[in-house]
Design a protein around this motif. Structure first.
Motif, PDB file in Angstrom:
ATOM      1  N   ASN A 145     -36.707  68.059  -6.566  1.00  0.00           N
ATOM      2  CA  ASN A 145     -36.002  69.343  -6.612  1.00  0.00           C
ATOM      3  C   ASN A 145     -35.449  69.494  -8.031  1.00  0.00           C
ATOM      4  O   ASN A 145     -34.812  68.565  -8.512  1.00  0.00           O
ATOM      5  CB  ASN A 145     -34.852  69.307  -5.597  1.00  0.00           C
ATOM      6  N   SER A 152     -29.781  67.482   6.001  1.00  0.00           N
ATOM      7  CA  SER A 152     -29.415  68.813   5.482  1.00  0.00           C
ATOM      8  C   SER A 152     -30.567  69.802   5.410  1.00  0.00           C
ATOM      9  O   SER A 152     -30.337  70.999   5.321  1.00  0.00           O
ATOM     10  CB  SER A 152     -28.867  68.683   4.052  1.00  0.00           C
ATOM     11  N   LYS A 153     -31.791  69.308   5.399  1.00  0.00           N
ATOM     12  CA  LYS A 153     -32.930  70.190   5.109  1.00  0.00           C
ATOM     13  C   LYS A 153     -33.730  70.486   6.381  1.00  0.00           C
ATOM     14  O   LYS A 153     -33.369  71.385   7.116  1.00  0.00           O
ATOM     15  CB  LYS A 153     -33.794  69.566   4.006  1.00  0.00           C
ATOM     16  N   ALA A 183     -35.324  63.579   0.181  1.00  0.00           N
ATOM     17  CA  ALA A 183     -34.540  64.617   0.870  1.00  0.00           C
ATOM     18  C   ALA A 183     -35.438  65.645   1.567  1.00  0.00           C
ATOM     19  O   ALA A 183     -35.033  66.246   2.567  1.00  0.00           O
ATOM     20  CB  ALA A 183     -33.601  65.318  -0.121  1.00  0.00           C
ATOM     21  N   TYR A 184     -36.647  65.849   1.044  1.00  0.00           N
ATOM     22  CA  TYR A 184     -37.522  66.902   1.589  1.00  0.00           C
ATOM     23  C   TYR A 184     -38.750  66.338   2.273  1.00  0.00           C
ATOM     24  O   TYR A 184     -39.700  67.062   2.551  1.00  0.00           O
ATOM     25  CB  TYR A 184     -37.953  67.849   0.449  1.00  0.00           C
ATOM     26  N   GLY A 190     -23.780  63.272   3.564  1.00  0.00           N
ATOM     27  CA  GLY A 190     -24.931  63.820   2.855  1.00  0.00           C
ATOM     28  C   GLY A 190     -25.628  62.679   2.132  1.00  0.00           C
ATOM     29  O   GLY A 190     -25.026  61.613   1.923  1.00  0.00           O
ATOM     30  N   SER A 191     -26.892  62.894   1.760  1.00  0.00           N
ATOM     31  CA  SER A 191     -27.560  61.828   1.002  1.00  0.00           C
ATOM     32  C   SER A 191     -26.962  61.737  -0.392  1.00  0.00           C
ATOM     33  O   SER A 191     -27.094  60.736  -1.089  1.00  0.00           O
ATOM     34  CB  SER A 191     -29.075  62.043   0.953  1.00  0.00           C
ATOM     35  N   ASN A 192     -26.267  62.783  -0.802  1.00  0.00           N
ATOM     36  CA  ASN A 192     -25.513  62.769  -2.057  1.00  0.00           C
ATOM     37  C   ASN A 192     -24.576  61.546  -2.124  1.00  0.00           C
ATOM     38  O   ASN A 192     -24.452  60.888  -3.147  1.00  0.00           O
ATOM     39  CB  ASN A 192     -24.694  64.060  -2.132  1.00  0.00           C
ATOM     40  N   TYR A 194     -28.168  63.204 -10.240  1.00  0.00           N
ATOM     41  CA  TYR A 194     -28.438  61.896 -10.873  1.00  0.00           C
ATOM     42  C   TYR A 194     -27.590  61.694 -12.133  1.00  0.00           C
ATOM     43  O   TYR A 194     -26.952  60.642 -12.273  1.00  0.00           O
ATOM     44  CB  TYR A 194     -29.929  61.692 -11.182  1.00  0.00           C
ATOM     45  N   PHE A 213     -33.130  66.133  -9.917  1.00  0.00           N
ATOM     46  CA  PHE A 213     -31.937  66.609  -9.203  1.00  0.00           C
ATOM     47  C   PHE A 213     -30.674  66.390 -10.047  1.00  0.00           C
ATOM     48  O   PHE A 213     -30.445  65.303 -10.597  1.00  0.00           O
ATOM     49  CB  PHE A 213     -31.844  65.860  -7.876  1.00  0.00           C
ATOM     50  N   ARG A 249     -22.955  67.571   6.384  1.00  0.00           N
ATOM     51  CA  ARG A 249     -23.003  66.503   5.399  1.00  0.00           C
ATOM     52  C   ARG A 249     -23.337  65.161   6.035  1.00  0.00           C
ATOM     53  O   ARG A 249     -22.464  64.337   6.304  1.00  0.00           O
ATOM     54  CB  ARG A 249     -21.655  66.394   4.627  1.00  0.00           C
ATOM     55  N   ASP A 273     -35.767  59.172  -3.530  1.00  0.00           N
ATOM     56  CA  ASP A 273     -35.034  60.262  -2.885  1.00  0.00           C
ATOM     57  C   ASP A 273     -36.023  61.136  -2.115  1.00  0.00           C
ATOM     58  O   ASP A 273     -36.811  61.870  -2.701  1.00  0.00           O
ATOM     59  CB  ASP A 273     -34.314  61.058  -3.992  1.00  0.00           C
ATOM     60  N   TYR A 305     -21.592  70.268 -11.061  1.00  0.00           N
ATOM     61  CA  TYR A 305     -22.735  70.735 -10.274  1.00  0.00           C
ATOM     62  C   TYR A 305     -22.548  72.216  -9.958  1.00  0.00           C
ATOM     63  O   TYR A 305     -21.459  72.649  -9.577  1.00  0.00           O
ATOM     64  CB  TYR A 305     -22.806  69.924  -8.968  1.00  0.00           C
ATOM     65  N   THR A 328     -32.077  62.847   4.407  1.00  0.00           N
ATOM     66  CA  THR A 328     -30.941  63.709   4.772  1.00  0.00           C
ATOM     67  C   THR A 328     -31.194  64.517   6.044  1.00  0.00           C
ATOM     68  O   THR A 328     -32.352  64.775   6.404  1.00  0.00           O
ATOM     69  CB  THR A 328     -30.627  64.675   3.605  1.00  0.00           C
TER      70      THR A 328
HETATM   71  N1  PMP Z   1     -31.650  64.897  -3.224  1.00  0.00           N
HETATM   72  C1  PMP Z   1     -32.272  66.029  -3.543  1.00  0.00           C
HETATM   73  C2  PMP Z   1     -33.554  65.953  -4.305  1.00  0.00           C
HETATM   74  C3  PMP Z   1     -31.709  67.262  -3.182  1.00  0.00           C
HETATM   75  O1  PMP Z   1     -32.307  68.403  -3.538  1.00  0.00           O
HETATM   76  C4  PMP Z   1     -30.496  67.292  -2.469  1.00  0.00           C
HETATM   77  C5  PMP Z   1     -29.828  68.598  -2.056  1.00  0.00           C
HETATM   78  N2  PMP Z   1     -29.938  69.643  -2.872  1.00  0.00           N
HETATM   79  C6  PMP Z   1     -29.898  66.073  -2.160  1.00  0.00           C
HETATM   80  C7  PMP Z   1     -30.500  64.894  -2.548  1.00  0.00           C
HETATM   81  C8  PMP Z   1     -28.562  65.989  -1.487  1.00  0.00           C
HETATM   82  O2  PMP Z   1     -28.540  66.635  -0.286  1.00  0.00           O
HETATM   83  P1  PMP Z   1     -27.472  66.258   0.846  1.00  0.00           P
HETATM   84  O3  PMP Z   1     -26.302  65.629   0.176  1.00  0.00           O
HETATM   85  O4  PMP Z   1     -27.163  67.537   1.503  1.00  0.00           O
HETATM   86  O5  PMP Z   1     -28.175  65.276   1.731  1.00  0.00           O
END
Ligand code: PMP
Length: 370
Positions: free
Chosen positions: A170, A229-230, A199-200, A97-99, A126, A123, A238, A197, A19, A227
Motif C-alpha cells: 500500500n 481491518s480490511k 494486510a491485504y 490493529g496490525s499497526n 514503517y 506504507f 483495531r 506485511d 501519519y 489484520t
Molecule cells: N499495513 C498496511 C500495508 C496497511 O495499508 C495498513 C492500513 N492502512 C496497515 C498495515 C495497518 O492496518 P491496521 O492497523 O488497521 O491493521
C-alpha cells in the motif's frame, strides 16, 4: 525559560511527519455544509460491505462485560487464529490493529545505531515506527513502483535488525511472487527480522501471491502481520495479529500494553473469522469493483498501477493534488499520495458499484473541467 520541546524531542522524531489519514466524511460534510449521505469515501482502504452480521451479534453479546478488562492474553482469538493458520497459539501476537504489531517490532528490535530497511512508496507507518525509537530508516528505491527485493537485500548491513516488506504493498498495490519471496528469505541474514506485511492478503490469495504462513517453519526470522481491518471489515475496532516463531512472539509480548486489544474487538474478530460468506462476498465485490474502475480509467484514457489490494493507484498524468481538491468539492474523498513520492497518482479504494460509479463520474467531470 521553558525548553524548546520540539528541539528536545529525539532527532528521529523531529524529522517525522505525522501519519495523514483519509479525510473523514463528517469533516468534509462540515466544511462543505453538505449532507454526509451524499459523500462517497474511497480513501482509507475500508471494506464497503459494512461489518459482518456475525461480528455485530458478537459485539452485542460482549456489551454486558464492558466494566471488565478484556482477556489480556486474547486466549480465544489466539486459539482460533492458530487453528486457522496451522500454527501454535504461542506463535500468535495480537495487536491494536496490525499497526500495533509494527510498533511492537520496532520497540523490541530497533534502537539508535540500528536500522530498518524498507522500500520507497511503502506504507507510511514503517518510517514512523522506525524513527520513533531513534533507529535509522533505510529507504530503498522501488522498481516500477514495486519492492526491489535485490536492492533491499543489498541495503542490509550489520546494524539492520528489521526489513519491512508489504505484499501486496500500500499505496501501490504491487506484489511479488513465491519465487521472489523464497529467494529473498533464503538470502536475508539470520540476524534480521523480516516483517512480511500481509494486510491485504485475503484479497489476493489463490492467485500469484505466496502465503507467508508457508514460510514460517523454515524461517525463524520471519513475522507475518495480518489484520481484521480490511477483508474482514472491522477497521474501527483495531485488531490485527502477527505470526512468528514462539521466541519472537514472546519478545513482542514483553513490550505490549497489557490490554492492547479490547473486548469488543476480540469478540468480533472471533466471529468474523468464522464468517466465510462475508469474506467471500468481500472478495467478490472487490474483484468486480477493480474491473469497474479499470474499465472506467480506460474509457477516460488514464493509466494505473496493477493492484492486488482493495485499492488502485490511478495515474492522472499531472499533479494530482488540485484534482483531489476538485473531487472533494464533488463530495468524493480519495487519497492523494504525493507524500508517498507519487505526486501524479490518486489512490482509490474499491467501493460499492454505485460508489465506484460516482467516483468515475466525478473524476471524468473534474478532468474535463481542469
Ligand atoms: N499495513 C498496511 C500495508 C496497511 O495499508 C495498513 C492500513 N492502512 C496497515 C498495515 C495497518 O492496518 P491496521 O492497523 O488497521 O491493521
Amino acid at each position: 525559560m521553558t525548553g524548546d520541546f520540539l528541539a528536545l524531542a529525539q532527532p528521529g522524531v523531529q524529522k517525522l511527519s505525522p501519519y495523514v489519514p483519509g479525510k473523514p466524511v463528517d469533516e468534509l460534510a462540515r466544511e462543505l455544509d453538505i449532507d454526509p449521505a451524499r459523500i462517497v469515501k474511497l480513501a482509507s482502504n475500508e471494506n464497503p460491505l459494512g461489518a459482518s452480521p456475525k461480528a455485530l451479534a458478537a459485539i452485542r453479546n460482549a456489551l454486558d462485560e464492558l466494566t471488565r478488562y478484556p482477556d489480556g492474553n486474547g486466549f480465544e482469538l489466539k486459539m482460533a487464529l492458530a487453528e486457522r493458520c496451522g500454527v501454535k497459539s504461542s506463535q500468535v501476537t495480537l495487536g491494536n490493529g496490525s499497526n500495533d504489531i509494527l510498533e511492537l517490532v520496532s520497540r523490541a528490535y530497533l534502537a539508535p545505531g540500528l536500522n530498518a530497511v524498507f522500500s520507497a512508496h511503502a506504507f507510511a507507518v514503517y518510517p514512523i515506527v522506525t524513527q520513533a525509537v531513534g533507529a535509522q530508516a533505510k529507504v530503498v528505491p522501488a522498481k516500477d513502483f514495486g519492492h526491489d527485493l535485490d536492492a533491499m537485500l543489498a541495503a542490509i548491513n550489520a546494524n539492520t535488525r528489521v526489513v519491512f516488506v508489504a505484499n501486496p504493498n500500500n499505496p501501490t498495490g504491487t506484489w511479488f511472487d513465491a519465487r521472489a519471496l523464497d529467494a529473498f528469505l533464503n538470502a536475508v541474514p539470520g540476524h534480521v527480522l523480516v516483517v512480511l506485511d500481509e494486510a491485504y492478503i485475503e484479497y489476493a490469495q489463490g492467485g500469484e501471491l505466496p502465503d507467508g504462513l508457508n514460510y514460517l517453519k523454515a524461517h525463524p526470522n520471519l513475522l507475518v502481520s495480518r489484520t481484521f481491518s480490511k477483508a474482514y471489515g472491522l477497521a474501527a475496532l483495531r485488531v490485527g495479529y502477527g505470526l512468528s516463531s514462539p521466541t519472537v512472539a514472546d519478545v513482542l509480548n514483553r513490550v505490549r500494553q497489557p490490554f492492547n486489544v479490547n473486548s469488543l474487538a476480540l469478540a468480533a474478530a472471533c466471529a468474523a473469522l468464522d464468517d466465510s460468506d462475508y469474506l467471500a462476498e468481500s472478495r467478490r465485490l472487490n474483484e468486480a469493483g477493480m474491473l469497474q474502475l479499470q474499465d472506467g480509467f480506460r474509457a477516460i484514457g488514464l493509466g494505473w498501477i496493477p493492484s492486488k489490494g482493495n485499492f488502485i493507484a490511478v495515474d492522472l498524468g499531472r499533479e494530482a493534488a488540485p484534482l483531489f481538491k476538485e473531487l472533494l468539492r464533488e463530495g468524493v474523498i480519495v487519497r492523494p499520495v504525493a507524500n508517498y513520492g507519487m505526486p501524479n497518482h490518486l489512490r482509490v479504494t474499491i467501493g460499492l458499484p454505485q460508489e465506484n460509479a460516482r467516483f468515475l463520474e466525478a473524476l471524468s467531470l473534474v478532468l474535463t473541467r481542469g
